[in-house]
Design a protein around this motif. Sequence first.
Motif, short mmCIF file in Angstrom:
data_model
loop_
_atom_site.label_atom_id
_atom_site.label_comp_id
_atom_site.label_asym_id
_atom_site.label_seq_id
_atom_site.Cartn_x
_atom_site.Cartn_y
_atom_site.Cartn_z
N VAL A 65 0.84 -1.20 0.00
CA VAL A 65 0.00 0.00 0.00
C VAL A 65 0.87 1.24 0.00
N CYS A 66 0.49 2.22 -0.80
CA CYS A 66 1.23 3.48 -0.88
C CYS A 66 1.10 4.23 0.45
N GLU A 67 2.22 4.79 0.92
CA GLU A 67 2.21 5.52 2.19
C GLU A 67 1.60 6.90 2.06
N HIS A 68 1.31 7.35 0.81
CA HIS A 68 0.73 8.68 0.60
C HIS A 68 -0.78 8.63 0.37
N CYS A 69 -1.21 7.72 -0.54
CA CYS A 69 -2.64 7.70 -0.89
C CYS A 69 -3.38 6.50 -0.32
N ASP A 70 -2.69 5.60 0.39
CA ASP A 70 -3.30 4.41 0.99
C ASP A 70 -3.96 3.50 -0.03
N GLU A 71 -3.53 3.61 -1.29
CA GLU A 71 -4.00 2.71 -2.34
C GLU A 71 -2.87 1.73 -2.69
N PRO A 72 -3.20 0.57 -3.26
CA PRO A 72 -2.13 -0.33 -3.73
C PRO A 72 -1.22 0.40 -4.71
N HIS A 73 0.08 0.40 -4.43
CA HIS A 73 0.99 1.16 -5.31
C HIS A 73 1.30 0.44 -6.60
N GLY A 74 1.04 -0.87 -6.67
CA GLY A 74 1.20 -1.61 -7.93
C GLY A 74 2.63 -1.76 -8.39
N GLN A 75 3.59 -1.61 -7.50
CA GLN A 75 5.00 -1.68 -7.88
C GLN A 75 5.69 -2.87 -7.20
N VAL A 76 6.84 -3.24 -7.74
CA VAL A 76 7.70 -4.24 -7.12
C VAL A 76 9.10 -3.63 -7.00
N ASN A 77 9.97 -4.34 -6.33
CA ASN A 77 11.37 -3.94 -6.27
C ASN A 77 12.05 -4.52 -7.50
N PRO A 78 12.23 -3.73 -8.59
CA PRO A 78 12.71 -4.31 -9.85
C PRO A 78 14.09 -4.93 -9.77
N GLY A 79 14.99 -4.33 -8.98
CA GLY A 79 16.33 -4.88 -8.87
C GLY A 79 16.34 -6.26 -8.24
N ILE A 80 15.63 -6.42 -7.12
CA ILE A 80 15.61 -7.70 -6.43
C ILE A 80 14.79 -8.72 -7.21
N THR A 81 13.68 -8.29 -7.81
CA THR A 81 12.86 -9.21 -8.60
C THR A 81 13.66 -9.80 -9.76
N ALA A 82 14.40 -8.94 -10.48
CA ALA A 82 15.21 -9.41 -11.61
C ALA A 82 16.36 -10.31 -11.13
N ALA A 83 16.97 -9.96 -10.01
CA ALA A 83 18.08 -10.77 -9.49
C ALA A 83 17.60 -12.15 -9.07
N ARG A 84 16.45 -12.20 -8.39
CA ARG A 84 15.92 -13.49 -7.95
C ARG A 84 15.62 -14.37 -9.17
N ALA A 85 14.98 -13.79 -10.20
CA ALA A 85 14.66 -14.58 -11.40
C ALA A 85 15.92 -15.09 -12.08
N ALA A 86 16.95 -14.25 -12.14
CA ALA A 86 18.21 -14.66 -12.78
C ALA A 86 18.85 -15.80 -12.01
N ALA A 87 18.83 -15.71 -10.69
CA ALA A 87 19.44 -16.76 -9.86
C ALA A 87 18.72 -18.08 -10.03
N VAL A 88 17.39 -18.03 -10.07
CA VAL A 88 16.61 -19.26 -10.23
C VAL A 88 16.89 -19.89 -11.59
N ALA A 89 17.04 -19.07 -12.61
CA ALA A 89 17.23 -19.58 -13.97
C ALA A 89 18.50 -20.40 -14.11
N VAL A 90 19.50 -20.13 -13.27
CA VAL A 90 20.79 -20.85 -13.40
C VAL A 90 21.12 -21.63 -12.14
N SER A 91 20.10 -21.88 -11.31
CA SER A 91 20.31 -22.59 -10.03
C SER A 91 21.40 -21.91 -9.21
N GLY A 92 21.38 -20.59 -9.23
CA GLY A 92 22.37 -19.81 -8.50
C GLY A 92 21.81 -19.24 -7.22
N ALA A 93 22.34 -18.10 -6.79
CA ALA A 93 21.90 -17.43 -5.58
C ALA A 93 21.93 -15.93 -5.84
#
Length: 813
Positions: free
Chosen positions: A282-310
């Motif tokens: 939830v957005c801390e300003h408008c109290d609505e779902p902000h609809g965002q993710v942490n792009p850096g961590i999301t992309a890193a996690r997906a990359a690690a899974v793709a190669v059985s890495g960490a």
Amino acid sequence: MWENHDDVLAQVQSLGLRVDSLQVNSAKPVRCYVEGGGREKRGWYWLTDFRLPRQAGGEGLYIVGSFGYWQGNDHNKYKVKLNRKGPALTDADKKAIAERHRENARRAKAEREAEIKRAARRAANAWRHYTPEGTSDYLERKRVGAHGVRFAPNGSGTIAIPAMDAPGRVFCLQVIRGKNRGGKLEKQYWPKGAEIAGKWFQIGSPTAGGICLVVEGFATGATLHEATGLPVAVAFAANNLQPVAVELRRAYRGARILVCADDDYIQKCRACKQPTLVDSTVCEHCDEPHGQVNPGITAARAAAVAVSGAWVAPTFPGDRERKKLTDFNDLYHFPDGGLASVRVQVEEAIQRAGWQSVAGGATGAGNPQRGAGGRRAAQSVMSVDDAVERFLPLDDGTGKFVFDTWTRKIAHKDQMLALLPADSKLADVKRHPTWIHRGAYYLDEVGFDPSGKDAAVRLNTWKGWAMEPKQGNCETILAMLEYLCSAEENSQEVYDWLICWMAYPLQNPGAKMSSAVIMHGPQGTGKSAVFQALAQIYGDYSTVLNQRGLEDKFNQDWVESKLFLLAEEVVTRQEMWHIKNELKELVTGDWVRVRPMHMTAYRQRNQINIAYLSNEGQPLPIENDDRRHLVVWTPPQLKEEWYDELWLEIENGGVPALYNYLLNVNLEGWHPKKRPPMTQSKRDLIQLSKPSEDRFLDEWTAGELDHPIGPCGSKHLYTAYQRWCRANGVRFPRESNQFLGRLKKLNGWSSAPKYIYEDLHYAGSPRKQRMVIPPPEVLEKARKAKPADETLQVWLTDCFFAFQRSLEEPGPD
């Protein structure tokens, strides 16, 4: 000029593309802005014109083609709807339009490949003109060394960082200029049209089996290399982390990939556009779902899974005060941070992954590893005696290959020779008594045999499980799996079967299931998390497969010595049919053909068990009598708290605990050929997978069409089928010979010449007419069987003209 210009323009604009007029017959797709798409031209269209008949007579010029918008790697393609009221398109018209589309696609692909080559030549030429010595405001500000970047020869402080492939070919330059434009540092990818996907800049030298760090930016990579001594690949952007990780794993066999993420902890709320923390939904300003993710961590996690890495993200020892402090270079500059903090956090991540690393840049390739037999220290030089002990000759007719007993893999003879002392030669090896008297092995005596029961395998590449089972908590993982099965009417039966399917190969290494799992449904339900946890148990004996990997002619990276294959969105609707048999063979075939690069292809016993995950309604085709697949349609996603708990459990020992649980599942009465339970999702998928002619016949014989059920003229039935195809959006109806050929193969159906009268007066002599006659059970059910008091010719004549009359009424189009 064009009959449908305004209509096509309205279709393009309705998708949000900002265009006021259309460019038709352009040499390549036209790029344009999209509403809400920012300053990038994410929209595109590619249109040509085609002459087609008008309703009032004559021909008109119509626009055909496609349009869409780029979102990540998806081009969101839509075809122009041809809203015409003229005569129906002929088969020739349809083929001509389709060929025009194909020709445009071929031309676009060729132009893109040529554009990439031109850009690469320009980038390589510019790279040669930069110098290895110089100064840079950027490097001074980031407090890192150059590590191979080059400097503009004019002394402006501009640096160039090349994006390369594994052989070191330059494809693109990231140019970072000195302070200008109001004191800002400017970054630019050059030249225009260059290819950067799957390309990286290397700091240090990766090795097969060693640890390699993958990062987004150069300053981050330089900081990590200076702190740890480990090799680093700079991917330049978050969405390039996974392609780079995959290419690194392909280039450096068995490399252990640690993705070092940017922690993009603040993003703009999509509702109010204010910056907000993304650790809450939830957005801390408008109290609505902000609809965002942490792009850096999301992309890193997906990359690690793709190669059985960490993966690891920086942890800052203090409040960041909502500043843009996201990467390991920022941690280096942070109060109470520094290179020591960077090194400690990376080493802790390596330890959590169960890898070994030593100070000074050693990759851990020579340190003991978990699993059977351990691992010996790597060698740069070996005596002839030691090399003869380590390598075994293979008799494959070429003499080019040996078996490495340390890595338990087939190796090229040159790898052995490269380890010999400088004054040694191959002749010294061949003269060695052990090499002479020990003899050799045939190539087909090398095998991957986890069970240890294959008498034909004399050189086994199996090295044991990497993961150790541990007592712990995996309740959330199991609860999530149970929820994923809950939409099926027989959900408990499905869940119990699936648990056994997952457990049996772990309790019996090398067991080949005669079945595969298809789990599809809405995004974000947790299916990837559960099956990726299973893939982690298999370690290097598992792989995450994508469409590119499946179609690559070199398949060693995902076939050789693999026990579990996680196929995520492998098959799209346009591509699924031509690889259907390949997928079927992977599920039930006894052997797989391994084709390495630069080596002779060989076959290996198929011990791969497969799970397909997809967000598509029709992930891959299923035949009517399928006995191979468990099909599950997942329910909608749960609340965010569920998935937070799931990820916390996985991060805190849930996977070894799941391994321990599966090792203790009671498998009494279960065996590898146990058929999966039938589900409603499977019935639905079977129906979706039927060819168009079968679905038409099903609807006709069920009385759902405005045509009488019974004998009819073959041409009349094919006309009805064509109308049905148009009404149901079937893009490529079967040709008449294929349609009737398929019909004749169906049990009880016939298509043959019969004698009927010229009209319903039954006058004159009967004539020959090719008729289609449904099976007796269909005729009985529809009460269309031949009455006892009628002759065959009269009955067939009545049926023929009854069906013909049904075609004279307004059709479904």
